[in-house]
Design a protein around this motif. Structure first.
Motif, PDB file in Angstrom:
ATOM      1  N   GLU A 167      45.781  39.576  38.640  1.00  0.00           N
ATOM      2  CA  GLU A 167      46.767  38.543  38.354  1.00  0.00           C
ATOM      3  C   GLU A 167      47.673  38.351  39.560  1.00  0.00           C
ATOM      4  OE1 GLU A 167      47.367  36.633  35.598  1.00  0.00           O
ATOM      5  OE2 GLU A 167      45.426  37.298  34.835  1.00  0.00           O
ATOM      6  N   ALA A 193      50.810  37.832  39.911  1.00  0.00           N
ATOM      7  CA  ALA A 193      52.043  38.609  39.852  1.00  0.00           C
ATOM      8  C   ALA A 193      51.780  40.076  40.172  1.00  0.00           C
ATOM      9  CB  ALA A 193      52.671  38.476  38.460  1.00  0.00           C
ATOM     10  N   SER A 194      50.666  40.630  39.650  1.00  0.00           N
ATOM     11  CA  SER A 194      50.334  42.030  39.909  1.00  0.00           C
ATOM     12  C   SER A 194      49.985  42.251  41.369  1.00  0.00           C
ATOM     13  CB  SER A 194      49.167  42.466  39.017  1.00  0.00           C
ATOM     14  OG  SER A 194      49.490  42.363  37.655  1.00  0.00           O
ATOM     15  N   LEU A 242      40.738  43.137  26.107  1.00  0.00           N
ATOM     16  CA  LEU A 242      41.800  43.591  26.997  1.00  0.00           C
ATOM     17  C   LEU A 242      41.707  42.876  28.335  1.00  0.00           C
ATOM     18  CD1 LEU A 242      41.847  47.450  26.342  1.00  0.00           C
ATOM     19  CD2 LEU A 242      43.408  45.715  25.453  1.00  0.00           C
ATOM     20  N   SER A 243      42.824  42.381  28.820  1.00  0.00           N
ATOM     21  CA  SER A 243      42.849  41.643  30.081  1.00  0.00           C
ATOM     22  C   SER A 243      42.948  42.602  31.264  1.00  0.00           C
ATOM     23  CB  SER A 243      44.041  40.679  30.110  1.00  0.00           C
ATOM     24  OG  SER A 243      43.985  39.778  29.032  1.00  0.00           O
ATOM     25  N   ASP A 244      42.256  42.270  32.334  1.00  0.00           N
ATOM     26  CA  ASP A 244      42.353  43.016  33.577  1.00  0.00           C
ATOM     27  C   ASP A 244      43.484  42.398  34.396  1.00  0.00           C
ATOM     28  OD1 ASP A 244      42.104  44.420  35.879  1.00  0.00           O
ATOM     29  OD2 ASP A 244      40.025  43.847  36.306  1.00  0.00           O
ATOM     30  N   MET A 245      44.624  43.085  34.401  1.00  0.00           N
ATOM     31  CA  MET A 245      45.821  42.532  35.048  1.00  0.00           C
ATOM     32  C   MET A 245      45.863  42.812  36.538  1.00  0.00           C
ATOM     33  SD  MET A 245      47.174  41.153  32.440  1.00  0.00           S
ATOM     34  CE  MET A 245      48.743  40.661  33.152  1.00  0.00           C
ATOM     35  N   ARG A 246      44.872  43.526  37.054  1.00  0.00           N
ATOM     36  CA  ARG A 246      44.928  43.903  38.468  1.00  0.00           C
ATOM     37  C   ARG A 246      44.825  42.705  39.401  1.00  0.00           C
ATOM     38  NH1 ARG A 246      40.145  48.083  38.696  1.00  0.00           N
ATOM     39  NH2 ARG A 246      39.269  46.359  37.473  1.00  0.00           N
ATOM     40  N   GLU A 298      53.186  42.101  43.382  1.00  0.00           N
ATOM     41  CA  GLU A 298      53.966  43.320  43.157  1.00  0.00           C
ATOM     42  C   GLU A 298      53.379  44.496  43.931  1.00  0.00           C
ATOM     43  OE1 GLU A 298      55.386  46.217  39.441  1.00  0.00           O
ATOM     44  OE2 GLU A 298      54.238  44.380  39.075  1.00  0.00           O
TER      45      GLU A 298
END
Length: 282
Positions: free
Chosen positions: A206, A208-209, A200-204, A212
């Motif tokens: 990224e 873009a995140s 699972l990727s940690d999108m925090r 946002e």
């Protein structure tokens, strides 16, 4: 009657000793049970309640043993069942014309069911009424039938009064296993184990995140600032002193500053909060 023991007199060091003692406690006749229930209902006689409870502990043990297939400790199941028995004794009406054991079985099972649903898995597998009914009935059906065919799914759904889709969903939940997010990646045989932390990727973090989140925080601050500016000066100062400053003021400190009561400060604060919420949710 004199042989009926209090709960505290039962042995607690060994489950076998506890069960043995519970089965040695004398059972009550219908007349004895009725008289004790009257004493409890009419005079709040706690000694009568103890005797009603202890004389029925053997039934709690018997019911709890039926739930041994869920991987939970028997002492815990007996404990929860006893809680259900106590609730039943408290609500039992001796004028109903039924024995206590018939009335209490529902309460004993309900407490055990609730305990199992909370502790069988980390993630809850049954939340709705239909799912809770399926949880206990489907496990016994699966032990008897193994994998379900389409016809068997429809038969189980009809018997339990639920949709076939609900049966399939619960079957999927029951067949799953709890997996640690970042548990060991190898077992005792050096076999690689895939855990969610590995794929699972940690999108925090990224870009873009992050953008946002920054944009959302900036917009919220602007809206909050605009909402505060829409308040009268006293209301805004009270809110800032109560919630936005580093050293937050108490109601009594603000009451002394504005020469009003602490209750008046609370009313102003509540009214200002409602205006802020209304503005921010618009």
């Amino acid at each position: 009657m004199s042989r009926a023991l209090a709960l505290t007199a039962l042995p607690t060091g060994s489950m076998d000793a506890y069960i043995s003692a519970a089965f040695q406690l004398p059972m009550l006749s219908s007349e004895e049970e009725h008289n004790l229930a009257l004493r409890l209902r009419d005079h709040n006689d706690l000694e009568a309640a103890q005797k009603l409870i202890t004389s029925h502990l053997r039934f709690v043990v018997r019911i709890a043993r039926n739930y041994g297939g869920y991987g939970l400790a028997l002492p815990d199941l007996v404990q929860e069942g006893t809680v259900g028995l106590m609730k039943a004794v408290k609500r039992f009406d001796p004028d109903m014309g039924v024995r206590l054991v018939s009335f209490a079985v529902h309460w004993v099972k309900a407490e055990i069911h609730e305990y199992i649903l909370k502790n069988w898995r980390i993630v809850k597998v049954a939340t709705t009424k239909a799912q809770r009914k399926l949880f206990f009935n489907l496990r016994s059906s699966k032990k008897r039938l193994g994998w379900f065919s389409k016809q068997e799914v429809e038969d189980v759904a009809q018997d339990l009064g639920v949709k076939p889709e609900t049966v399939l969903e619960m079957e999927s939940r029951l067949s799953g296993q709890d997996i640690a997010y970042d548990g060991p990646t190898q077992d005792d045989d050096d076999k690689i184990i895939s855990t969610p932390a590995g794929y699972l990727s940690d999108m925090r973090m990224e870009p873009a995140s992050l953008l946002e989140a920054s944009d959302s925080e900036s917009q919220m601050k602007q809206r909050l600032s605009h909402a505060l500016n829409g308040l009268d000066p006293r209301s805004r100062e009270i809110l800032e002193a109560r919630w936005l400053g580093e050293n937050k003021s108490t109601l009594h400190e603000l009451a002394d500053r504005y020469q009003v009561s602490a209750e008046r400060i609370r009313q102003i604060e509540k009214s200002a909060m409602n205006k802020l919420k209304s503005h921010l949710s618009a």
